[in-house]
Scaffold this motif. Structure first.
Motif, PDB file in Angstrom:
ATOM      1  N   UNK A 281      12.684  64.749  30.825  1.00 53.81           N
ATOM      2  CA  UNK A 281      12.534  64.677  29.370  1.00 53.81           C
ATOM      3  C   UNK A 281      11.580  63.559  28.949  1.00 53.81           C
ATOM      4  N   UNK A 282      10.749  63.102  29.867  1.00 53.43           N
ATOM      5  CA  UNK A 282       9.870  61.971  29.548  1.00 53.43           C
ATOM      6  C   UNK A 282       8.929  62.314  28.390  1.00 53.43           C
ATOM      7  N   UNK A 283       8.275  63.451  28.483  1.00 50.57           N
ATOM      8  CA  UNK A 283       7.279  63.787  27.464  1.00 50.57           C
ATOM      9  C   UNK A 283       7.944  64.071  26.121  1.00 50.57           C
ATOM     10  N   UNK A 293      13.651  56.285  21.345  1.00 53.54           N
ATOM     11  CA  UNK A 293      13.347  57.259  22.401  1.00 53.54           C
ATOM     12  C   UNK A 293      11.980  56.988  23.011  1.00 53.54           C
ATOM     13  N   UNK A 294      11.019  56.703  22.143  1.00 56.38           N
ATOM     14  CA  UNK A 294       9.676  56.419  22.669  1.00 56.38           C
ATOM     15  C   UNK A 294       9.684  55.136  23.480  1.00 56.38           C
ATOM     16  N   UNK A 295      10.438  54.143  22.984  1.00 62.38           N
ATOM     17  CA  UNK A 295      10.520  52.880  23.721  1.00 62.38           C
ATOM     18  C   UNK A 295      11.169  53.094  25.094  1.00 62.38           C
ATOM     19  N   UNK A 296      12.197  53.914  25.103  1.00 64.19           N
ATOM     20  CA  UNK A 296      12.864  54.192  26.376  1.00 64.19           C
ATOM     21  C   UNK A 296      11.916  54.892  27.346  1.00 64.19           C
ATOM     22  N   UNK A 297      11.095  55.797  26.817  1.00 62.14           N
ATOM     23  CA  UNK A 297      10.155  56.524  27.682  1.00 62.14           C
ATOM     24  C   UNK A 297       9.144  55.586  28.318  1.00 62.14           C
ATOM     25  N   UNK A 298       8.543  54.718  27.504  1.00 63.89           N
ATOM     26  CA  UNK A 298       7.530  53.813  28.079  1.00 63.89           C
ATOM     27  C   UNK A 298       8.177  52.756  28.965  1.00 63.89           C
ATOM     28  N   UNK A 300      10.687  53.335  30.908  1.00 65.07           N
ATOM     29  CA  UNK A 300      10.874  54.007  32.198  1.00 65.07           C
ATOM     30  C   UNK A 300       9.570  54.125  32.961  1.00 65.07           C
ATOM     31  N   UNK A 301       8.482  54.316  32.223  1.00 59.84           N
ATOM     32  CA  UNK A 301       7.178  54.486  32.871  1.00 59.84           C
ATOM     33  C   UNK A 301       6.642  53.165  33.429  1.00 59.84           C
ATOM     34  N   UNK A1617      22.717  44.532  32.583  1.00 57.81           N
ATOM     35  CA  UNK A1617      22.578  45.496  31.481  1.00 57.81           C
ATOM     36  C   UNK A1617      21.958  46.798  31.975  1.00 57.81           C
ATOM     37  N   UNK A1618      20.944  46.673  32.804  1.00 61.28           N
ATOM     38  CA  UNK A1618      20.322  47.874  33.366  1.00 61.28           C
ATOM     39  C   UNK A1618      21.322  48.685  34.183  1.00 61.28           C
ATOM     40  N   UNK A1619      22.158  47.995  34.962  1.00 56.44           N
ATOM     41  CA  UNK A1619      23.138  48.714  35.774  1.00 56.44           C
ATOM     42  C   UNK A1619      24.193  49.372  34.895  1.00 56.44           C
TER      43      UNK A1619
END
Length: 2029
Positions: A281-283, A293-298, A300-301, A1617-1619
């Motif tokens: 669901x990245x794109x 959502x956009x922040x989460x995508x970048x 992750x990238x 937090x990441x975990x």
């Protein structure tokens, strides 16, 4: 005597293999003499000895062996076939010679190795030497390392590849043998000499001590110059060049040094594929409307893009998303992260990023208008990285537009970017046109009003000045103020260039290279292409003028950089001063007689004739330096001068002028004197042609760039059409002779004048000149004449037609003149002149980017074909109107690419035509768009319609015409098309490539792309489509022309064995047609150089005779024709001289090759790229797959033939061969073990038992050997073999079953028994009773030896399945099942009956009987031995994780000894060395005790055994690979979490290891270890996370060591937090993940954070943003409904609830307050769920309550800023529309509380708020301070009494309570509950609460209880009852006892009610005890045992009652409950 010499009668080859060593010695000596005498290197005589060479070098006699090496040297030096023997001979040398005892043998062996390298077999030699690294004999290893280092020193890194050596570097330096380590160190130093800084990043895996030693050795090298000292046969030309340079001066020596290869560290990295790792669901998220959502995508990238090298792939979609975010996203945080992602992509892709570079450059430059510094910084880094993928010329238009932007910040950042970019440029990059454009733009910005723009522009100009030099840049910089000019020069001095500028050295060295002898001139002229002829012609001229002039010309001549015609158009001012006529006569009188000077002006023509004739004769006798050229020309031009009416006199004058132009320093000053007269005489019928010749000579002396325009200008001033006609013709001839070096703009204007002339001769001459220019400019020229009349245009077209297909002639003039300062660079101009690049100079290009709107692109992709057609027409109109366009065409290439594949064929045709038009309009600007648009053309080639394919070919040709073949065939575009293309595409594309490649120059083709296409070419040779086969056959030869025969043979390793014959036949067929290489053609000229080279080689080898050296020289020339060597395997059979006999030779290569392909095979199978090895019977596709894998792994062909033969006898041969090879080639067997096991599983299905028995014997040998070697079986090897082995358990023959059982036992030594047992359990499903019985017996043995851990997936499941077999009808199965359960009984006792479940009475009686019988002589408990832990294949990478902690069962600490082991795992010695590295003592030097092997975590599966015997039961231990754990550095304590750091179950006692007082903490090492452990907290592996947290717990429990965590708190909290998020979002949502694992992670994380915030020093280190993220994720977990449904979920929720409260109370108050306000702000803004917002508000309410007590810790300015931001974002007047205004009321309550605490002082804390006076906050504060305060509302005004009530009660419902407590009562009650919640005052609080309720019966304490958990509420109720019972009890003793019980109430057992012993009910106590234990997550089975103990105590008391309270205290102490009291108290809260 006769017998001794009998062997002399034998043939030479027989003597060499004779059994007598003397005979062999004689043969070797004879061979040494015989081989040099063979004249023909291809003689069949050599073929007889080729197979014997390996026997030569492996001779068992030392004396004979030394002579044999001499023979091998002679053979290799003289035989063409020697290359085929390289592999075998080198292998033999490694085995027998390099470590030989005789020094001479070692030296000669090394010489043979170097000679093999010299004959182009360096790859094979390096491969064999590196195989020697794995030899067991350290002498061999050291010798191999020394040999490679020697070869590297002599041949350099271009021959000996350092990359594979770097991979072996770590292993060699860690070798146990000192000599190996020393030689390895020398090899590393040698590598550093060549590759320098590229080596250092690869040294990170070495120990610090090793790195320090190597660095010291590197420093000793200094700046030592490295030069190749030995050369390949094909490098003789390079050798001659270096020898010539060695004789030059020191300043020229630098040029040799520049040739030393500087390798990029990037080349040594492995690429990472990140596209496959992107979430599905990245794109969607990246384009979502919510910013989170956009922040989460970048986010992750970002980590994916940080890999240093990225795998190539289709990044278009990803780039499109990033471009949109950077260009249009309004959230600056997202833009900054996206820019960082872009930086990583650009750096990781390097040049593969180039298709996207231009568009991103434009986007980033425009985005520089952003003011946020973090965004600007990220954008700077991004554009710097993007620039590395493009060049300064490609971005010129984009940068120019940015410099003209209205925004000053954009201008400033663009100029700053240019200053950084120019540092990577060389003078050659800046042609004059480019220089002019950049300088002009920067000079404009230099005068901007903004100071930053001015400063950055000055810096950019300064860097450019430093790059190109002052003289070049001053031509365009114009008049600049002195102050600004000074800034520019200062910037030039400070500029640090990133590249070397070596152009002046090259020019300076040119004369000396030509100086030694003119004999060296002819060879280049005959062999080199025209480009080289031009340069060769320049250099002699330069040498005649001397070095000074050469330097002057280099700086002044602008033609070189011009590129085409434009480059030479700018002509410098002449430096020669103009002299008067009087001065001229005076100077001429020095060389001419007086009568000649006066005679040239005499009125009598005869006198003039004699004088001019004498003039000409005199100047012919003078030297060039003696001729005063300008003076003589002025004398000669005196009236009548060149207008002399007598044609004879005029002819002599012209001839004299021609002589001066040829033989003197004729400058422009001299030309200005005579050129007007010469132009007027061009039309003279008698002397016009001579005038033309004179003008040609003048043009050669003073540059055509000046003479040409002068002639045309003066000719068109004349009225005579004849002069104009002849001038045009002269210029046409001049362009042909000089090349196109003129500026075309003015020239085209003159042609248009000629075409408009009324005289037909002038028009014809103009058309002819057009045709000449057409040769250089191509079809572009016609565009400038489209407005001419149709008739004239038709004539022009016909002239162009004549020139079609004709290439421009090579220039013949302007190449060898060096007499003037203007003409020295003409050669270079011609070199680059005939290029289309000059079209950019003359064509007025239009920028159509504004017309290419997003709506137009939307129409191009519309579903309606009519809309798409209209859009194509619009684009066509735009292009046709613009004619020539700039490179900025936005997304047009991508859109057109899609349309070329349109389902509507008419639209596809139109798109192809439009693309052809686009290529013509773009011209050279096509290059950046090639990768985006060419795929569409290739897809159209695969269309079924013939007309579409034809148009696609036409379009492709037009594109190649503009960009060149190299740029078009690039970027894996063609290979991708061939991979998935249709037969039409393959046939058309192969034919097209064949046509283009056949005539393409060698360097005009991208060989990487051709290599990628080769495998598909081979596949096409056997395609079922005839057209594809035809096209592929046509393309074989063109491919071979560019890749070479050997280069294509390498690719046959990827071909299926069945197809190899076809491929090789095609290659052999094409090979004879290969054109000869051009280098060796001039044999006569090259013999001298080659002879010198051979002589040098002979000097190095004294044993070689003189005739041999001579023949070696000749052979060197011949061998230069050969292509680089291919791999050894195929060269032996398919080499350059292969024949049918050669192909039938037996493969003598090793049976199994040592390689690293096993992991790749495992990865491919894991990713389902190949078939998984799972079948009932082997199908053909499995066998074919195995064959292919074996071929790729390089297995011996003969072995494979036997393996897959139809006859079983050949299978036995194969097994025998493998068995014989096992001991000598064990590493290779291990490397290919999976392939061997899979082949043997196929043999298990054979019906012949002899094959299976042989296989069983071999397998026993294999597993025994690999076990001794310390190898661990991989998972993919096990699952492809064990299931098939289990089937052999049921074989009817005991000779097969017995070995099968033994093999299974051996496998347990190299593979965990817990992983073997599931295969045995699967065997129980078989119908074969014998197999089931054997599997049960095996399970019994496993349980007996390894314990219950082998019962998988759990003991209960496994034992129930075994118990079912008791009812089997087969007696052997029943007995085996009973025996297996008996083994369980021996370990578990009576528990076995519970584990087997419900059995029938019959089965149960059988089991009980068998247990009774077997238990008589057997112990109950037996300790399991160590079970090996094996690395598993994860994601196709290397086995396991590099730095991880692996749990293994405990064992006594072994004596740590240093042993030589492989790379399978860290040994004890390695661990010991690691400890020494960090300055720590060994474990054995520590105090040894029973607690030495303490566990990392609690093994809950062993709880009952631990209850029975806590001291003797072994506990899990951890083995550390490669990196010591953190506590190893902190005084080397074992990681041993005590029960206080976990919710520990009963049965575990806290054990700790004593610490030696003398141990010191290595601070640096500790920090490193802490970082390593913390980094593991965020890993996806649960065991790794829990282990890391347990280590952190150990540190946190120590006050001394916990301080070392202080600098790492933010880091730890971020990863925690990441975990948390990983578990919440991924693992909890994945149904395949065990939720117990999630609970364990939650519990461990929460406990760790709890300990941090319980520590004042650590908890206050957390910063605001980190706290905000922590609280955010914790609240989300609390709201997760899935967690509450789990068994232990409520316990985790309570613990996290307590953790949040603890954070609020213990963290730095300003940080946590600000974080919560920020979280509330974001929650309201994001529309978060009301439940989430409610919990955030509750946290804020908690802060408000403790605010009065923490006011001293508060940064009031920051809090007011946060409140201000909230009120600005959500004004009061907007809350009426919201469903709830509670958040606003919370903020108001904050304000009221702050006013109450700080009073009017609060108004002085607005320092961080701008314009605070008019803000809502200021108004509200002022209003609040003015309001009266009452006791009831606690200082809160009436308007907010409701909000205050909410804060007090934590819920809105409390406002509605019927009876409101007074403030005093409320505070008293709050204090009481605070005491109850504390550990020390729990009992006191309960008593006070009881008394409060007695005094205030009307008081409602429900609001206080509602805040806590149900468990805590029940605890308070029970406590109150207990106090009530105590008050009612009689006697102080009872009360005292009850009080003591109450003091322990904080523990998990404290909630048990213990009433007075008179009313004691045992059953109630037991039930309550079990309830509490179960709620805490404990196993309550031990309660029954406790009850029995109590009852027995009562019976023994002789009437004395047992004090139950005392017993509970004892029980709590025994099970470590007291230690957990604090933690359970926290949970109660």
């Amino acid at each position: 005597m006769e017998e001794d010499t009998e062997y002399l009668k034998l043939p030479l080859e027989d003597r060499c293999v004779h059994k007598l060593w003397k005979a062999r010695l004689s043969g070797y000596e004879e061979c040494t003499k015989h081989f040099p005498k063979i004249v023909d290197e291809r003689s069949p005589e050599f073929n007889k000895f080729a197979p014997l060479m390996k026997k030569f070098v492996t001779d068992s006699n030392a004396v004979a062996q030394e002579k044999a090496l001499d023979a091998v040297l002679a053979f290799v030096e003289n035989a063409h076939v020697a290359g085929r023997t390289a592999g075998d001979v080198t292998n033999g040398i490694v085995q027998k010679c390099l470590a030989a005892p005789k020094r001479g043998t070692q030296e000669k062996a090394l010489e043979v190795i170097l000679l093999y390298c010299e004959i182009e077999k360096y790859e094979v030699v390096q491969e064999e030497l590196m195989k020697g690294f794995t030899q067991k004999n350290p002498k061999v290893v050291a010798a191999c390392v020394r040999s490679i280092a020697t070869a590297l020193r002599e041949f350099g890194p271009k021959v000996i590849n350092p990359k594979p050596l770097i991979k072996q570097m770590h292993t060699l330096l860690e070798d146990r043998d000192k000599n190996v380590r020393e030689e390895s160190k020398k090899m590393v130093i040698e590598m550093y000499r060549w590759i320098r800084q590229a080596l250092k990043p690869q040294m990170s895996s070495l120990k610090p001590v090793q790195i320090q030693e190597l660095e010291a050795e590197f420093d000793k090298l200094g700046n030592e110059k490295v030069v190749q000292t030995r050369f390949l046969r094909s490098q003789q030309e390079l050798k001659a060049k270096i020898e010539a340079q060695a004789d030059e001066e020191e300043e020229e020596d630098e040029e040799v040094e520049a040739d030393a290869p500087e390798l990029d560290p990037f080349e040594f990295l492995e690429p990472v594929d990140i596209l496959s790792k992107l979430p599905k669901d990245f794109y969607e998220k990246a384009e979502a409307t919510k910013w989170k959502d956009r922040k989460e995508a970048v986010d992750l990238l970002l980590p994916l893009t940080q890999n240093a090298k990225l795998e190539s792939g289709d990044y278009h979609d990803l780039m499109k998303v990033l471009k949109k975010i950077i260009g249009k996203d309004t959230n600056v945080m997202i833009v900054a992260v996206a820019a960082q992602c872009l930086t990583g992509l650009a750096k990781g892709l390097k040049k593969k990023f180039s298709p996207f570079a231009l568009s991103f450059t434009e986007t980033i430059l425009e985005k520089f208008k952003e003011k946020k510094i973090n965004v600007v910084t990220a954008l700077r880094d991004a554009i710097d990285a993007v620039f590395q993928a493009t060049n300064i010329e490609a971005i010129q238009e984009t940068v120019g537009a940015a410099l003209a932007n209205k925004n000053p910040q954009v201008k400033a950042e663009t100029a700053a970017f240019l200053s950084r970019a120019f540092c990577y440029c060389t003078p050659a990059v800046f042609n004059k046109k480019l220089l002019k454009v950049y300088v002009t733009d920067l000079v404009k910005t230099l005068n901007e009003s903004d100071p930053t723009v001015r400063d950055n522009s000055a810096v950019a100009l300064g860097v450019m000045l430093r790059v190109v030099g002052e003289k070049q840049i001053m031509l365009f910089i114009g008049e600049v103020e002195n102050l600004k000019m000074q800034k520019i020069k200062e910037a030039a001095e400070k500029a640090e260039l990133k590249v070397k500028i070596s152009a002046p050295k090259a020019k300076k060295a040119a004369p000396k290279k030509e100086a030694p002898t003119p004999a060296a001139e002819p060879p280049p002229s005959t062999t080199a292409p025209p480009r080289k002829v031009v340069k060769a012609g320049v250099k002699p001229g330069a040498s005649s003028t001397g070095p000074a002039k050469g330097r002057k010309r280099l700086k002044g001549g602008g033609g070189v950089g011009g590129g085409g015609g434009g480059g030479g158009g700018v002509v410098e001012e002449c430096t020669e001063a103009e002299i008067s006529l009087e001065e001229a006569i005076e100077k001429a009188s020095q060389v001419l007689p007086e009568d000649v000077i006066s005679g040239v002006t005499d009125a009598n023509w005869k006198t003039r004739l004699a004088a001019v004739e004498s003039f000409g004769n005199t100047i012919q006798t003078l030297d060039r330096s003696e001729i005063p050229c300008q003076a003589l020309v002025r004398v000669l031009a005196q009236k009548p001068g060149f207008k002399d009416n007598n044609f004879q006199v005029l002819k002599l004058r012209l001839e004299a002028l021609k002589t001066l132009a040829e033989n003197s320093d004729f400058t422009r000053r001299s030309g200005e004197v005579c050129i007007q007269d010469l132009v007027e005489k061009l039309g003279d019928p008698k002397n016009g042609s001579l005038c033309g010749e004179v003008l040609m000579n003048i043009a050669e002396a003073a540059k055509l760039q000046w003479v040409g325009p002068e002639v045309m200008t003066r000719a068109f001033v004349q009225k005579s059409p004849k002069i104009q006609e002849m001038a045009l013709k002269w210029l046409s001839d001049a362009i042909t002779d000089f090349g196109f070096v003129l500026q075309p703009k003015a020239l085209i204007g003159d042609i248009k004048k000629a075409l408009a002339h009324t005289n037909p001769g002038v028009r014809t001459a103009g058309i002819s000149l057009c045709g000449t220019i057409y040769l250089y400019m191509g079809a572009t020229l016609r565009v400038f004449f489209e407005d001419e009349k149709p008739a004239l245009l038709q004539q022009i077209d016909s002239e162009f037609e004549k020139m079609n297909g004709t290439s421009p002639p090579a220039p013949t003039r302007g190449l060898n003149r060096g007499s003037s300062t203007e003409n020295d660079d003409d050669g270079d101009d011609v070199d680059s002149g005939p290029a289309v690049i000059n079209v950019q100079d003359l064509v007025p290009r239009t920028n159509i980017s504004d017309q290419l709107t997003s709506s137009l692109f939307t129409e191009l992709s519309d579903k309606n074909w009519k809309v798409r057609n209209e859009a194509l027409q619009k684009v066509s109109n735009i292009i046709s109107e613009a004619k020539f366009i700039k490179g900025d065409i936005s997304e047009l290439p991508t859109a057109l690419c899609a349309r070329m594949m349109d389902t509507n064929k008419n639209l596809a045709l139109e798109a192809l035509r439009l693309t052809a038009s686009l290529s013509a309009a773009l011209g050279p600007n096509c290059k950046p768009h090639t990768r985006n648009i060419v795929p569409g053309m290739l897809a159209a080639l695969g269309d079924s319609k013939q007309n579409v394919r034809q148009q696609a070919l036409s379009t492709l040709n037009s594109w190649v015409e503009q960009t060149g073949l190299k740029e078009t065939v690039d970027g894996e575009v063609f290979s991708d098309a061939l991979k998935s293309g249709s037969p039409f595409l393959k046939s058309e594309l192969f034919l097209w490539m064949a046509e283009k490649l056949k005539d393409a120059p060698p360097k005009s083709v991208n060989k990487e792309e051709l290599h990628a296409c080769t495998q598909y070419l081979f596949m096409a040779l056997e395609d079922r489509n005839a057209d594809v086969r035809k096209g592929a056959n046509e393309a074989v030869l063109p491919f071979m022309i560019h890749l070479g025969y050997d280069g294509m043979v390498k690719h046959t390793s990827k071909v299926k064995p069945s197809s190899k014959n076809t491929v090789m036949q095609a290659l052999e067929k094409a090979k004879p047609n290969l054109p000869a290489r051009p280098q060796p053609k001039p044999k006569a000229a090259a013999v001298g150089g080659a002879g010198r080279g051979a002589g040098g080689a002979a000097a190095e080898r004294p044993q070689a005779s003189a005739p041999a050296a001579g023949r070696g020289a000749a052979a060197g020339v011949k061998k230069g024709l050969r292509a680089p060597s291919a791999t050894r395997t195929y060269e032996r059979y398919w080499g350059s001289g292969s024949s049918r006999k050669d192909q039938e030779e037996v493969d003598t290569s090793p049976l199994l090759q040592l390689n690293n392909l096993k992991q790749q095979r495992a990865s491919d199978e894991q990713r389902l790229r190949v078939l998984r090895w799972d079948f009932a019977t082997p199908r053909q596709e499995f066998i074919t797959q195995l064959k292919d894998q074996m071929t790729a792994a390089g297995l011996n062909r003969q072995l494979m033939s036997n393996m897959f033969h139809q006859d079983f006898k050949f299978h036995i041969k194969a097994i025998d061969a493998l068995n014989e090879d096992l001991n000598s080639n064990l590493p290779a067997c291990i490397a290919n073990l999976d392939l061997v096991l899979r082949w043997l599983t196929i043999r298990f299905f054979d019906t012949n038992p002899s094959v299976i028995m042989k296989a069983m014997d071999y397998l026993q040998q294999v597993f025994q050997c690999v076990s001794e070697e310390g190898y661990h079986l991989l998972d993919h090897e096990a699952y492809s073999f064990l299931p098939f082995l289990v089937t052999k358990f049921g074989d009817p023959k005991d000779a097969i079953r017995g070995p099968a059982r033994n093999i299974a036992k051996l496998i347990c030594n190299i593979y965990p028994a817990s992983k073997v047992s599931p295969y045995m359990m699967d065997g129980l499903k078989a119908k074969n009773a014998r197999q089931r019985a054997e599997c049960l017996e095996a399970m019994g043995n496993l349980i007996e030896v390894y314990g219950m851990s082998v019962c998988q997936p759990s003991p209960g499941v496994a034992l129930k399945e075994i118990a079912k077999q008791i009812a089997d009808r087969d007696n052997s199965v029943r007995n085996a099942a009973l025996n297996a359960l008996v083994q369980v009984y021996f370990r578990e006792g009576e528990k076995v009956f519970k584990l087997v479940g419900n059995l029938s009475d019959k089965d149960m009686s059988l089991l009980e009987e068998r247990i009774k019988r077997a238990a008589k002589n057997r112990p109950v408990i037996k300790k399991p031995p160590v079970e090996p832990e094996v690395p598993t294949v994860r994601g196709g990478g290397a086995s396991g994780r590099a730095n991880r902690v692996i749990p293994t069962p405990a064992q006594p600490a072994p004596v740590i000894t240093r042993e030589r082991e492989g790379a399978d795992g860290a040994t004890g010695g390695e661990q010991s060395s690691l400890l020494k590295r960090f300055g720590m003592r060994n474990q054995q030097q520590q105090q040894s005790s029973a607690n030495a092997n303490a566990p990392f975590k609690i093994d809950y599966g062993l709880i009952e055994k631990l209850l029975e015997d806590n001291d003797t039961t072994e506990r899990p231990q951890y083995k550390i690979e490669e990196i010591p754990d953190m506590n190893s550095l902190l005084n080397y304590k074992p990681v041993c979490p005590t029960p206080a750091s976990r919710l520990t179950r009963p049965g575990f006692t806290a054990t700790s290891r004593p610490v030696s007082s003398g141990a010191q903490i290595d601070t640096e090492g500790a920090a490193q270890a802490i970082n390593l452990v913390i980094s593991q907290v965020a890993t996806p592996d649960a065991n790794t996370v829990i282990t890391a947290l347990s280590q952190l717990d150990e540190v946190l429990q120590s006050d001394e060591r916990s301080t070392q965590l202080a600098p790492h708190i933010d880091q730890l909290l971020i990863l925690a937090t990441l975990q948390y998020r990983l578990v919440l979002n991924t693992k909890m949502a994945n149904p395949n993940v065990n939720k117990e694992e999630c609970i364990k992670i939650y519990r461990s994380l929460t406990n760790c954070l709890m300990m941090i915030f319980n520590n004042k020093q650590l908890g206050t280190q957390a910063t605001r943003d980190v706290l905000r993220d922590v609280v955010h994720v914790l609240i989300n977990i609390l709201l997760d409904p899935r967690l509450a449904q789990l068994e232990d979920g409520p316990q985790i929720i309570r613990a996290i609830n307590v953790l949040v409260v603890r954070i609020v109370e213990k963290a730095q108050f300003t940080h946590v307050f600000s974080a919560l306000l920020k979280l509330l702000h974001e929650s309201v803004g994001s529309g978060g769920g009301c439940k989430f917002t409610e919990l955030v508000m509750k946290c804020n309410w908690k802060v408000i309550r403790i605010l009065p007590t923490r006011s001293n810790d508060l940064d009031l300015d920051q809090i007011l800023l946060d409140v201000h931001n909230f009120l600005v974002a959500y004004p009061v007047n907007t809350w009426a529309e919201r469903p709830s205004d509670t958040p606003l009321r919370t903020i108001k309550t904050v304000i009221h509380t702050l006013c109450k605490v700080y009073g009017t002082n609060i108004l002085s804390h607005f320092s961080k708020i701008e314009n605070a006076q008019g803000s809502e906050l200021h108004k509200y504060l002022t209003k609040t301070l003015k309001k009266p305060k009452t006791e009831d509302d606690g200082g809160v005004g009436d308007s907010n009494r409701l909000a205050a009530a909410q804060v007090t009660s934590d819920s809105a419902e409390s406002v509605k309570s019927p009876k409101r407590l007074s403030k005093t009562a409320h505070n008293t009650l709050s204090e009481i509950f605070r005491k109850i919640g504390s550990k020390e005052n729990t009992k006191e609080g309960l008593i006070q609460l009881y008394e409060f309720k007695q005094k205030h019966p009307e008081a409602d304490i429900e609001p206080f209880l509602r805040k806590s958990s149900q468990f805590f509420q029940n605890y308070i109720e029970r406590g109150l009852k207990r106090v009530e019972m105590e008050r009612q009890a009689e006697g102080k003793v009872a009360a005292s006892q009850a009080s003591e019980n109450g003091s322990n109430s904080a523990g998990p057992l404290a909630s048990i009610q213990v009433p007075d012993t008179a009313n004691f009910n045992m059953n109630e106590l037991v039930a309550q005890f079990k309830s509490i234990a179960a709620r805490a997550g404990f196993d309550n089975t031990y309660i029954d045992t406790a009850v029995k103990d109590i009852c027995s105590a009562e019976n023994k008391g002789s009437g004395e009652r047992l004090d139950i309270s005392e017993y509970i205290k004892t029980l709590s102490s025994d099970y470590g409950i007291e230690q957990n009291k604090e933690q359970f108290s926290s949970h109660d809260q």
